[in-house]
Design an enzyme around this catalytic site. Structure first.
Site, PDB file in Angstrom:
ATOM      1  N   ARG A  53      49.600 115.943  93.407  1.00 36.81           N
ATOM      2  CA  ARG A  53      49.590 115.491  92.018  1.00 36.81           C
ATOM      3  C   ARG A  53      50.979 115.611  91.376  1.00 36.81           C
ATOM      4  NH1 ARG A  53      44.433 117.748  88.690  1.00 36.81           N
ATOM      5  NH2 ARG A  53      43.299 115.982  89.499  1.00 36.81           N
ATOM      6  N   GLU A 137      39.269 126.849  80.562  1.00 32.23           N
ATOM      7  CA  GLU A 137      40.678 126.457  80.616  1.00 32.23           C
ATOM      8  C   GLU A 137      41.557 127.363  79.765  1.00 32.23           C
ATOM      9  OE1 GLU A 137      41.220 122.252  80.614  1.00 32.23           O
ATOM     10  OE2 GLU A 137      43.345 122.405  80.101  1.00 32.23           O
ATOM     11  N   SER A 153      38.062 123.183  87.906  1.00 34.25           N
ATOM     12  CA  SER A 153      37.423 123.608  86.658  1.00 34.25           C
ATOM     13  C   SER A 153      36.019 124.080  86.931  1.00 34.25           C
ATOM     14  CB  SER A 153      37.348 122.461  85.660  1.00 34.25           C
ATOM     15  OG  SER A 153      38.599 121.966  85.409  1.00 34.25           O
ATOM     16  N   LEU A 154      35.436 123.597  88.025  1.00 34.16           N
ATOM     17  CA  LEU A 154      34.081 124.039  88.382  1.00 34.16           C
ATOM     18  C   LEU A 154      34.055 125.546  88.619  1.00 34.16           C
ATOM     19  CD1 LEU A 154      32.864 121.230  90.798  1.00 34.16           C
ATOM     20  CD2 LEU A 154      31.984 121.798  88.534  1.00 34.16           C
TER      21      LEU A 154
HETATM   22  C1  LIG Z   1      40.624 113.455  81.027  1.00 35.56           C
HETATM   23  C2  LIG Z   1      40.295 114.720  81.809  1.00 35.56           C
HETATM   24  C3  LIG Z   1      39.621 114.629  83.034  1.00 35.56           C
HETATM   25  C4  LIG Z   1      39.319 115.775  83.759  1.00 35.56           C
HETATM   26  N1  LIG Z   1      38.676 115.674  84.973  1.00 35.56           N
HETATM   27  C5  LIG Z   1      38.379 116.780  85.655  1.00 35.56           C
HETATM   28  C6  LIG Z   1      37.693 116.710  86.916  1.00 35.56           C
HETATM   29  O1  LIG Z   1      37.403 115.629  87.415  1.00 35.56           O
HETATM   30  N2  LIG Z   1      37.405 117.865  87.561  1.00 35.56           N
HETATM   31  C7  LIG Z   1      37.737 119.087  87.040  1.00 35.56           C
HETATM   32  O2  LIG Z   1      37.428 120.104  87.653  1.00 35.56           O
HETATM   33  N3  LIG Z   1      38.387 119.189  85.855  1.00 35.56           N
HETATM   34  C8  LIG Z   1      38.706 118.071  85.162  1.00 35.56           C
HETATM   35  N4  LIG Z   1      39.389 118.187  83.969  1.00 35.56           N
HETATM   36  C9  LIG Z   1      39.618 119.505  83.411  1.00 35.56           C
HETATM   37  C10 LIG Z   1      38.300 120.016  82.786  1.00 35.56           C
HETATM   38  O3  LIG Z   1      37.624 118.954  82.168  1.00 35.56           O
HETATM   39  C11 LIG Z   1      38.589 121.087  81.714  1.00 35.56           C
HETATM   40  O4  LIG Z   1      39.389 122.091  82.275  1.00 35.56           O
HETATM   41  C12 LIG Z   1      37.284 121.716  81.241  1.00 35.56           C
HETATM   42  O5  LIG Z   1      36.450 120.756  80.663  1.00 35.56           O
HETATM   43  C13 LIG Z   1      37.591 122.805  80.206  1.00 35.56           C
HETATM   44  O6  LIG Z   1      36.360 123.331  79.750  1.00 35.56           O
HETATM   45  P1  LIG Z   1      36.339 124.489  78.686  1.00 35.56           P
HETATM   46  O7  LIG Z   1      34.914 124.684  78.333  1.00 35.56           O
HETATM   47  O8  LIG Z   1      37.109 125.653  79.206  1.00 35.56           O
HETATM   48  O9  LIG Z   1      37.190 123.962  77.467  1.00 35.56           O
HETATM   49  P2  LIG Z   1      36.867 122.705  76.455  1.00 35.56           P
HETATM   50  O10 LIG Z   1      36.030 121.701  77.188  1.00 35.56           O
HETATM   51  O11 LIG Z   1      38.181 122.349  75.923  1.00 35.56           O
HETATM   52  O12 LIG Z   1      35.930 123.421  75.420  1.00 35.56           O
HETATM   53  C14 LIG Z   1      36.452 124.224  74.399  1.00 35.56           C
HETATM   54  C15 LIG Z   1      35.534 124.049  73.201  1.00 35.56           C
HETATM   55  O13 LIG Z   1      35.902 124.974  72.193  1.00 35.56           O
HETATM   56  C16 LIG Z   1      35.895 124.307  70.953  1.00 35.56           C
HETATM   57  N5  LIG Z   1      36.804 125.037  70.036  1.00 35.56           N
HETATM   58  C17 LIG Z   1      38.144 125.032  70.022  1.00 35.56           C
HETATM   59  N6  LIG Z   1      38.594 125.826  69.047  1.00 35.56           N
HETATM   60  C18 LIG Z   1      37.520 126.369  68.463  1.00 35.56           C
HETATM   61  C19 LIG Z   1      37.339 127.300  67.382  1.00 35.56           C
HETATM   62  N7  LIG Z   1      38.365 127.840  66.733  1.00 35.56           N
HETATM   63  N8  LIG Z   1      36.081 127.623  67.044  1.00 35.56           N
HETATM   64  C20 LIG Z   1      35.009 127.094  67.719  1.00 35.56           C
HETATM   65  N9  LIG Z   1      35.134 126.217  68.725  1.00 35.56           N
HETATM   66  C21 LIG Z   1      36.363 125.872  69.088  1.00 35.56           C
HETATM   67  C22 LIG Z   1      36.370 122.903  71.250  1.00 35.56           C
HETATM   68  O14 LIG Z   1      35.963 122.010  70.255  1.00 35.56           O
HETATM   69  C23 LIG Z   1      35.658 122.644  72.589  1.00 35.56           C
HETATM   70  O15 LIG Z   1      34.369 122.130  72.409  1.00 35.56           O
HETATM   71  C24 LIG Z   1      39.699 117.040  83.249  1.00 35.56           C
HETATM   72  C25 LIG Z   1      40.378 117.130  82.013  1.00 35.56           C
HETATM   73  C26 LIG Z   1      40.699 115.982  81.319  1.00 35.56           C
HETATM   74  C27 LIG Z   1      41.442 116.100  79.992  1.00 35.56           C
END
Ligand SMILES: Cc1cc2nc3c(=O)[nH]c(=O)nc-3n(C[C@H](O)[C@H](O)[C@H](O)COP(=O)(O)OP(=O)(O)OC[C@H]3O[C@@H](n4cnc5c(N)ncnc54)[C@H](O)[C@@H]3O)c2cc1C
Length: 299
Positions: A53, A137, A153-154
């Site tokens: 990548r 993340e 991410s899984l």
């Molecule tokens: C376009 C794209 C494609 C991707 N494809 C893949 C893939 O194919 N395979 C893979 O493994 N990974 C993939 N990733 C990475 C993966 O999607 C992310 O790492 C993962 O979704 C992160 O999940 P999370 O729950 O940690 O964070 P997020 O999904 O960012 O969730 C955080 C949540 O916290 C909320 N939040 C933020 N601040 C506050 C606050 N102060 N109070 C309350 N809530 C708050 C946000 O609104 C959000 O809903 C991709 C990422 C992108 C951008």
């Protein structure tokens, strides 16, 4: 925080979202070409489109810098009609913007994709603040090294979320009620004069120009100054949009500071002024607020 991973091929069409064109498309045989139809990634790596990548993102970035173009192209013609059958969501999304991926190359450019760094935790999601757990993340568990593997991410969502929840429940069960106390906010509220839209644009432009796929000291310093300006302009702001911008600018400022501090290239942190990896920098940089945002090596 210096390890921000870029995806090489996000859709780059006026008015269309920055939809990711999966690496599986290249795995199936699609080519990355410039406007002249040249497969330029082969010039930097014999694996061509199947290189890592960071290698592909850097090759595209450098091609864009060289040509002054806004995008390169993902040519699915080697797949023929199979492209739309194998990748129906990508085909349908592109079709919404008037692009037939079986006949037309897809305009693409790199896009910020994953923050490998984050809040330092142990393998149970525990941070240095008692009772505060982080997973996903936002956390830095160390499992991704300097270059996260696709789909890991899984691991964050299935493994670390469960570990963090169990650990948090255990902590809550053992700790006396009322602990820990929330930190008292000491800054005095004041109105921000910065329009949040201008602030977001300034941050976006500064990071893309100075802390993007390929960085150097001059660009990082300029980006850090822009981020710090937004931090200062939003400090003490009391509206939600100002506080969100302040948090984003503070995070961006840490990215620039960490990328400046790491004087080497490693994984997805690519410094054009310091292109080699150095044993001296093997390990993590951890920033401590209480110790004046200095860096500690944490091997
Ligand atoms: C376009 C794209 C494609 C991707 N494809 C893949 C893939 O194919 N395979 C893979 O493994 N990974 C993939 N990733 C990475 C993966 O999607 C992310 O790492 C993962 O979704 C992160 O999940 P999370 O729950 O940690 O964070 P997020 O999904 O960012 O969730 C955080 C949540 O916290 C909320 N939040 C933020 N601040 C506050 C606050 N102060 N109070 C309350 N809530 C708050 C946000 O609104 C959000 O809903 C991709 C990422 C992108 C951008």
């Amino acid at each position: 925080m210096e390890f921000a991973q870029f995806h090489p091929t996000a859709l780059a069409m006026e008015g269309a979202p920055r939809f990711l064109i999966s690496e599986a498309v290249r795995g199936e045989g699609a080519w990355i070409v410039n406007r002249d139809g040249k497969r330029f990634v082969l010039d930097v790596d014999p694996r061509g489109e199947l290189a890592g990548r960071d290698v592909v993102a850097r090759a595209i970035w450098e091609e864009l810098e060289r040509s002054g173009e806004r995008c390169v192209f993902l040519d699915c013609s080697p797949l023929g009609a199979r492209a739309a059958v194998r990748f129906p969501t990508i085909a349908a999304t592109c079709a919404r913007y008037g692009l037939d991926i079986t006949r037309q190359p897809i305009p693409v450019s790199p896009a910020a994709h994953y923050m490998i760094g984050g809040v330092t935790t142990d393998l149970d999601g525990a941070t240095s603040v008692p009772g505060l757990y982080a997973c996903g993340e936002v956390a830095h568990t160390g499992v991704h090294g300097a270059n996260r593997l696709a789909s890991n991410s899984l691991l964050e969502s299935l493994v670390f979320s469960q570990r963090a929840v169990h650990a948090a429940l255990g902590w809550a069960g053992e700790s006396p009620p009322g602990q820990p106390r929330p930190t008292k906010v000491t800054s005095r509220p004041r109105a921000s004069t910065l329009d949040p839209r201008d602030g977001w644009n300034a941050l976006r432009d500064a990071l893309w120009a100075g802390a993007g796929v390929v960085r150097d000291q001059t660009g990082l310093r300029a980006a850090a100054r822009s981020c710090d300006d937004v931090v200062a302009a939003t400090s003490g702001g009391t509206t939600l949009s100002t506080m969100q911008l302040h948090a984003a600018a503070s995070t961006a400022s840490l990215v620039c500071a960490a990328a400046l501090a790491r004087e080497e290239s490693r994984g997805c942190h690519l410094r054009s002024d310091l292109p080699q990896a150095s044993d001296q920098w093997y390990g993590d940089l951890v920033m401590h607020k209480d110790r004046g945002a200095r860096f500690d090596r944490h091997l």
